[in-house]
Design an enzyme around this catalytic site. Structure first.
Site, short mmCIF file in Angstrom:
data_model
loop_
_atom_site.label_atom_id
_atom_site.label_comp_id
_atom_site.label_asym_id
_atom_site.label_seq_id
_atom_site.Cartn_x
_atom_site.Cartn_y
_atom_site.Cartn_z
N HIS A 134 14.27 -122.29 26.13
CA HIS A 134 15.47 -122.36 24.95
C HIS A 134 16.49 -120.82 24.99
O HIS A 134 18.25 -121.72 24.26
CB HIS A 134 15.38 -122.84 24.10
CG HIS A 134 14.24 -121.64 23.07
ND1 HIS A 134 14.50 -121.30 21.68
CD2 HIS A 134 13.61 -120.44 23.35
CE1 HIS A 134 13.72 -120.41 21.23
NE2 HIS A 134 12.66 -119.95 22.13
N HIS A 135 16.37 -120.32 25.76
CA HIS A 135 16.92 -118.85 26.10
C HIS A 135 17.52 -118.73 27.26
O HIS A 135 18.98 -119.00 27.50
CB HIS A 135 16.48 -117.64 25.64
CG HIS A 135 15.24 -117.02 24.40
ND1 HIS A 135 16.32 -117.18 23.12
CD2 HIS A 135 14.45 -116.98 24.37
CE1 HIS A 135 15.21 -116.79 22.41
NE2 HIS A 135 13.50 -116.63 23.42
N SER A 136 17.63 -120.05 28.25
CA SER A 136 17.98 -120.08 29.39
C SER A 136 19.98 -120.44 29.08
O SER A 136 19.93 -121.49 27.89
CB SER A 136 17.11 -120.78 30.20
OG SER A 136 17.98 -121.73 31.16
#
Ligand code: Q9C
Ligand code: ZN
Length: 664
Positions: A134-136
């Site tokens: 989800h941070h990508s």
């Protein structure tokens, strides 16, 4: 059809090759611990296990730039020092020669899960993956994440299946800023994230993680950020966030599919999150999501770095996806001041975009120092001793989880003709009755109201009720719901030693007159014209006529009361002229499974029992309720009734608090 579990052992093949205290927590044992937990509890064996395949480069291209994909592809041939140097170009990332393979498997697993659910091969499922996603971002790795698994799965669901509304619930303790950026202007994707924020002092230190970031352009209102400004948030805080923010918006949005960015660093014991929510809480969060989108839930693992807590939380989620009832929550159900402030800040930021928040937000309730009264759970001051209370209850909780499952999950006991109606598999027709003498003894106690022809039905009701009270049966459906049968059920529960019985009564059913108001029975009557309270345990509210009003009543009143009361057992009584549509009755039954570990008896009046028996059996057995129909805003009268009740009841039932002004 069941629960899909997507996995591939190769995803344990990436790991940190040098010293880096920030990154070392993202280790292969995370996956093996989760999987071992599932095996030990016999849960993996109950799932449809799918072996993950790598996503294609075209699929990666749904979110990522070709240049970035090429960069990650090249890491396969780099040596350790080159990998280390490249990793430094990103924030909190490490590369390994197997990263490209693992990250493609992680995306592939998410896509296979969506395919399984959208083709109907499975109801729901979980993809156990590494690296997380989800941070990508389009052209950047970030926070252990290489490709954005969930974002790619969402694009895939839109493109391949033509879905128009997808909800992403990101309960990982970090802000999934990658997902937020990708769908910032997209009104077809509602992104909800709660995250440790501490007024911007926690990683990734972004202003756009705050509640005032709501999305841009046509996407305004479709990004929902709930920043936690203190550590130590627990079950009550998470539940309050779901009941007062996420679920109202989600029902208004009407998603066709729910993706969960299922990070368990938001659970107790996690070194990153420093929160207090129990693994059992994730069972309840999952169950609450199951009433959306026809139960089509695809969960994809994100973070979670305390192996024990991760494994337990994953088990809780999978167990719930499989349809098992949720273990009761045993901590004090009192959200903390900071959580209430955060919730209020989201409501304020989102109110311009969501009708359901405008209708709820109005009343700001004053904080009260009243301690809970009239109950047997420990009375403790609110914040400092909370952790102590939860710790003290843990052995008890563990014992409860080990309690064997009853031989029968859901039973239907009816005497009316046509009782042989087709019930879902696993739901039992109860043939037996209580002994004639016993039935007659109970009937005599209520002579003035018990007609002779009611004896056969009463015998069946008593037999079913005893099955539930003795732990032979989990939940049941029976008829008829008359004042007399409801009275007998309550008395039978109390004489059996039930400490807290929640009665949710609809239609023409009054609270038994001689019932002691001693805190053992919480009586909630949903009918009639006026909202009123006889006591903190005796509440009347009108049945709302709009979908918006009905949902506010369930999410904003019934569930906060039910979770606050922590009943051993729930009686849902649909009396004459109850006025509920099938879908409404199903939703009510589905959510009332939560607070009492699935121990619920539904008693229905004669006219609608045949129509309702099958629907109720399905939801009590763990299936998703049918959709409610179009969202219609609550009427001013409905809002006023709820506001009145909340103001009266919130001092005792603290999950009702929508917001509280800052102290002083
Ligand atoms: N102590 C995921 O959970 N380090 N990523 C933060 C604060 C980065 C977390 C340091 C954490 C990344 C998927
Ligand atoms: Zn995280």
């Amino acid at each position: 059809m069941g629960t899909a579990l997507v996995y591939h052992e190769d995803m344990t093949a990436t790991r940190l090759l040098w010293d880096d205290p920030e990154c070392e927590i993202e280790c292969p044992e995370r996956l093996t611990a989760a999987l071992d937990g599932l095996r030990q509890r016999g849960l993996e064996q109950r799932c449809l296990c799918l072996s993950a395949c790598e996503a294609s480069e075209e699929e990666l291209g749904l979110v990522h730039s070709p240049e970035y994909v090429a960069l990650v592809r090249r890491t396969q041939t780099l040596d350790k020092e080159e990998l280390r140097a490249l990793s430094k170009q990103f924030d909190a990332v490490y590369f390994h020669p197997n990263t490209f393979h693992c990250a493609r498997l992680a995306v592939g697993a998410a896509l296979q899960l969506v395919d399984a659910v959208l083709t109907g091969a499975a109801h729901n499922g979980l993809a156990l993956v590494r690296p997380p996603g989800h941070h990508s971002q389009k052209a950047a790795a970030n926070g252990f994440c290489v490709f954005n698994n969930v974002a790619i799965a969402v694009k895939h669901a839109k493109q391949k299946y033509g879905l128009q509304r997808i909800l992403i619930v990101d309960w990982d303790i970090h802000h999934g800023q990658g997902i937020q950026y990708i769908f910032d202007e997209d009104p077809s994707v509602l992104y909800f994230s709660w995250h440790r924020y501490e007024h911007g002092r926690f990683w990734p230190f972004l202003q756009e993680s705050d509640a005032c970031a709501v999305g841009q352009g046509r996407g305004q209102g479709f990004t929902v950020n709930l920043p936690w400004n203190q550590v130590g948030m627990g079950d009550a805080d998470y539940l309050a966030a779901f009941l007062h923010v996420l679920l109202p918006l989600a029902f208004e949005f009407e998603p066709e599919l729910v993706l969960v960015s299922a990070g368990f660093d938001s659970a107790i014991g996690d070194p990153e999150g420093q929160m207090q929510a129990t693994p059992e809480c994730f069972a309840h969060l999952t169950q609450l999501l199951q009433v959306l989108a026809g139960g089509r839930i695809c969960a994809v693992l994100e973070g979670g770095y305390c192996l024990e807590s991760l494994a337990q939380s994953v088990c809780m989620m999978v167990q719930t996806l499989l349809g098992d009832p949720t273990p009761p929550l045993l901590g004090l159900m009192v959200p903390c001041q900071s959580a209430l402030e955060s919730i209020q800040s989201v409501q304020t930021a989102q109110a311009p975009h969501w009708t359901s928040l405008r209708q709820n937000a109005a009343a700001v309730l004053s904080p009260s120092n009243h301690l809970p009264e009239g109950r047997s759970l420990p009375r403790l001051a609110e914040s400092s001793t909370r952790e102590v209370a939860e710790d003290a209850l843990r052995p008890l909780l563990d014992g409860l989880c080990l309690r064997p499952r009853p031989p029968v999950c859901t039973a239907v006991a009816l005497t009316v003709p046509g009782a042989a109606l087709a019930l879902p598999p696993g739901v039992l027709h109860q043939e037996g009755s209580a002994l004639k003498e016993e039935t007659e003894a109970w009937a005599r106690l209520h002579k003035s109201r018990f007609p002779d022809e009611g004896l056969a039905a009463l015998g069946k009701i008593l037999c079913l009720l005893d099955g539930i009270l003795d732990g032979q049966v989990r939940s049941g459906i029976t008829a008829p719901a008359t004042a007399a049968t409801v009275d007998v059920v309550i008395q039978r529960c109390l004489s059996h030693g039930t400490q807290r019985l929640l009665c949710v009564a609809l239609g023409q059913l009054d609270r038994p007159l001689d019932l002691a108001d001693d805190g053992r029975v919480l009586w909630l009557n949903i009918r009639g014209k006026e909202a009123s309270i006889g006591s903190m345990f005796h509440i009347h509210t009108p049945l709302p006529q709009t979908t918006g009003g009905f949902l506010s009543c369930i999410l904003g009143l019934v569930l906060p009361l039910a979770y606050g009361f922590q009943p051993d057992m729930v009686l849902m009584a649909l009396g004459p002229a109850h006025g509920l549509q099938n879908a409404q009755a199903a939703l009510l039954a589905a959510v009332l499974r939560g607070p009492a570990g699935g121990r619920i008896l539904a008693v229905v009046e004669e006219e609608s029992i045949l129509q309702l028996a099958r629907t109720l059996a399905q939801v009590l057995h763990g299936e998703a309720p049918p959709r409610l129909g179009p969202f219609l805003m609550a009427s001013p009268e409905e809002i006023q009734a709820l506001m009145f009740l909340k103001a009266q009841l919130a001092p005792r039932w603290k999950l009702l608090q929508v917001a509280a002004p800052p102290p002083g």
